[in-house]
Design a protein around this motif. Sequence first.
Motif, PDB file in Angstrom:
ATOM      1  N   ALA A  93       0.854  -1.181   0.000  1.00 12.09           N
ATOM      2  CA  ALA A  93       0.000   0.000   0.000  1.00 12.09           C
ATOM      3  C   ALA A  93       0.888   1.228   0.000  1.00 12.09           C
ATOM      4  O   ALA A  93       2.020   1.193   0.505  1.00 12.09           O
ATOM      5  N   GLY A  94       0.371   2.316  -0.561  1.00 15.74           N
ATOM      6  CA  GLY A  94       1.166   3.531  -0.598  1.00 15.74           C
ATOM      7  C   GLY A  94       0.418   4.677  -1.224  1.00 15.74           C
ATOM      8  O   GLY A  94      -0.790   4.610  -1.475  1.00 15.74           O
ATOM      9  N   PHE A  95       1.155   5.757  -1.483  1.00 16.42           N
ATOM     10  CA  PHE A  95       0.626   6.936  -2.139  1.00 16.42           C
ATOM     11  C   PHE A  95       1.513   7.265  -3.330  1.00 16.42           C
ATOM     12  O   PHE A  95       2.741   7.184  -3.246  1.00 16.42           O
ATOM     13  N   GLY A 106       5.632   3.850  -0.119  1.00 19.76           N
ATOM     14  CA  GLY A 106       4.761   2.845   0.455  1.00 19.76           C
ATOM     15  C   GLY A 106       5.510   1.776   1.215  1.00 19.76           C
ATOM     16  O   GLY A 106       6.711   1.908   1.492  1.00 19.76           O
ATOM     17  N   ALA A 107       4.795   0.724   1.541  1.00 21.76           N
ATOM     18  CA  ALA A 107       5.357  -0.414   2.259  1.00 21.76           C
ATOM     19  C   ALA A 107       4.845  -1.692   1.628  1.00 21.76           C
ATOM     20  O   ALA A 107       3.733  -1.733   1.079  1.00 21.76           O
ATOM     21  N   ILE A 108       5.651  -2.744   1.696  1.00 18.59           N
ATOM     22  CA  ILE A 108       5.299  -4.026   1.093  1.00 18.59           C
ATOM     23  C   ILE A 108       5.679  -5.156   2.042  1.00 18.59           C
ATOM     24  O   ILE A 108       6.693  -5.072   2.743  1.00 18.59           O
ATOM     25  N   SER A 124      12.391 -15.675   9.720  1.00 17.12           N
ATOM     26  CA  SER A 124      11.524 -16.086   8.633  1.00 17.12           C
ATOM     27  C   SER A 124      11.978 -15.490   7.303  1.00 17.12           C
ATOM     28  O   SER A 124      12.618 -14.440   7.245  1.00 17.12           O
ATOM     29  N   TYR A 125      11.616 -16.163   6.192  1.00 17.26           N
ATOM     30  CA  TYR A 125      11.785 -15.577   4.866  1.00 17.26           C
ATOM     31  C   TYR A 125      10.860 -14.370   4.670  1.00 17.26           C
ATOM     32  O   TYR A 125      11.158 -13.475   3.884  1.00 17.26           O
ATOM     33  N   ASN A 126       9.728 -14.355   5.362  1.00 20.03           N
ATOM     34  CA  ASN A 126       8.763 -13.265   5.213  1.00 20.03           C
ATOM     35  C   ASN A 126       9.422 -11.944   5.606  1.00 20.03           C
ATOM     36  O   ASN A 126      10.125 -11.863   6.614  1.00 20.03           O
ATOM     37  N   THR A 127       9.184 -10.913   4.810  1.00 17.15           N
ATOM     38  CA  THR A 127       9.952  -9.678   4.929  1.00 17.15           C
ATOM     39  C   THR A 127       9.055  -8.460   4.746  1.00 17.15           C
ATOM     40  O   THR A 127       8.148  -8.470   3.910  1.00 17.15           O
ATOM     41  N   ILE A 128       9.349  -7.413   5.510  1.00 19.96           N
ATOM     42  CA  ILE A 128       8.683  -6.114   5.363  1.00 19.96           C
ATOM     43  C   ILE A 128       9.694  -5.107   4.822  1.00 19.96           C
ATOM     44  O   ILE A 128      10.831  -5.040   5.305  1.00 19.96           O
ATOM     45  N   GLU A 129       9.272  -4.323   3.830  1.00 19.29           N
ATOM     46  CA  GLU A 129      10.117  -3.281   3.263  1.00 19.29           C
ATOM     47  C   GLU A 129       9.359  -1.964   3.153  1.00 19.29           C
ATOM     48  O   GLU A 129       8.142  -1.958   2.939  1.00 19.29           O
ATOM     49  N   LEU A 130      10.112  -0.884   3.251  1.00 18.58           N
ATOM     50  CA  LEU A 130       9.629   0.439   2.888  1.00 18.58           C
ATOM     51  C   LEU A 130      10.262   0.808   1.549  1.00 18.58           C
ATOM     52  O   LEU A 130      11.409   0.447   1.284  1.00 18.58           O
ATOM     53  N   TYR A 131       9.537   1.527   0.709  1.00 18.08           N
ATOM     54  CA  TYR A 131      10.093   1.893  -0.592  1.00 18.08           C
ATOM     55  C   TYR A 131       9.615   3.282  -1.006  1.00 18.08           C
ATOM     56  O   TYR A 131       8.615   3.808  -0.496  1.00 18.08           O
ATOM     57  N   GLY A 132      10.331   3.869  -1.940  1.00 15.47           N
ATOM     58  CA  GLY A 132       9.943   5.158  -2.477  1.00 15.47           C
ATOM     59  C   GLY A 132      10.643   5.417  -3.789  1.00 15.47           C
ATOM     60  O   GLY A 132      11.674   4.814  -4.097  1.00 15.47           O
ATOM     61  N   SER A 133      10.077   6.325  -4.587  1.00 10.86           N
ATOM     62  CA  SER A 133      10.686   6.670  -5.867  1.00 10.86           C
ATOM     63  C   SER A 133      10.289   8.083  -6.265  1.00 10.86           C
ATOM     64  O   SER A 133       9.251   8.615  -5.844  1.00 10.86           O
ATOM     65  N   LEU A 134      11.138   8.694  -7.094  1.00  9.64           N
ATOM     66  CA  LEU A 134      10.870   9.970  -7.739  1.00  9.64           C
ATOM     67  C   LEU A 134      11.062   9.779  -9.237  1.00  9.64           C
ATOM     68  O   LEU A 134      12.079   9.218  -9.666  1.00  9.64           O
ATOM     69  N   GLY A 135      10.091  10.253 -10.014  1.00 10.78           N
ATOM     70  CA  GLY A 135      10.171  10.124 -11.454  1.00 10.78           C
ATOM     71  C   GLY A 135      10.326  11.475 -12.120  1.00 10.78           C
ATOM     72  O   GLY A 135       9.696  12.465 -11.715  1.00 10.78           O
ATOM     73  N   PHE A 136      11.170  11.516 -13.129  1.00 10.49           N
ATOM     74  CA  PHE A 136      11.424  12.741 -13.879  1.00 10.49           C
ATOM     75  C   PHE A 136      11.254  12.406 -15.365  1.00 10.49           C
ATOM     76  O   PHE A 136      12.215  12.016 -16.027  1.00 10.49           O
ATOM     77  N   GLY A 137      10.035  12.518 -15.869  1.00 10.99           N
ATOM     78  CA  GLY A 137       9.783  12.115 -17.238  1.00 10.99           C
ATOM     79  C   GLY A 137      10.009  10.625 -17.391  1.00 10.99           C
ATOM     80  O   GLY A 137       9.446   9.813 -16.646  1.00 10.99           O
TER      81      GLY A 137
END
Length: 240
Positions: A93-95, A106-108, A124-137
């Motif tokens: 989920a994220g924005f 967001g987070a996954i 455990s193999y189960n994992t929580i991550e935070l992620y983000g990105s910026l796009g320029f064209g």
Amino acid sequence: MMTFKRIAAITALGTATLAPGLASADLSGNAGVMSQYLFRGLAQSDGASVYGGLDYSADSGFYVGTWAATVNFGGTPNLGDNGSTGAEVDVYAGFSGGDSITYDIGAIYYWYSEEDELDQPDPSYNTIELYGSLGFGPVALSGYFAPDTYFGADDSAYGVYASGSFPLTDVLAFDAAVGLNGGKGNEAFTPDGDSYIEYNLGVSAGLENGFGFGFSFVATDIDDDDPKLIVDASYSFDLM
């Protein structure tokens, strides 16, 4: 797995607070098959992997979704061994939003269906991550951070990627990405215990009828890790 696991995140949560947004939301799905599932340059399947997902996106920029693929992660038997296969299921989920400059944060959560039937790893193999990105064209900078454990490694991990998708025709694009995967969690998956770089070059096509195709060469700087050609075919569709 997946822009992250959204298809492609790389990449879902609570219902009561989502109700207002979902009233004007779009619901879409996707399904496909790839010749081999690679995640950050590392093999997650011995051969072909099938996948599919669902995504909600609201006018506010909020999105929530899930994506799943067949894997042989952690020694899960494949179909050639005894007729069973494991699955990776991602919930995120994220924005996202923006115009000339776009953003996604967001987070996954990565969940592996047959982990308890195998060696019951700790952690455990189960994992929580935070992620983000910026796009320029057509180009983007993105990153991820696993703050606790990382796919069975009892350490944190991070990654930073630069990527681009450049139109060649109305339906065809040239795609390129390079990323640094570091931290003790990532280092646990290399033979010499170092961080590593992934390289990805390919072409992709998206048709108006929802079908998509892709060919990519994926390589890392890990010793004795040969480049791989990955072929992908998918279908995307709107549900509302």
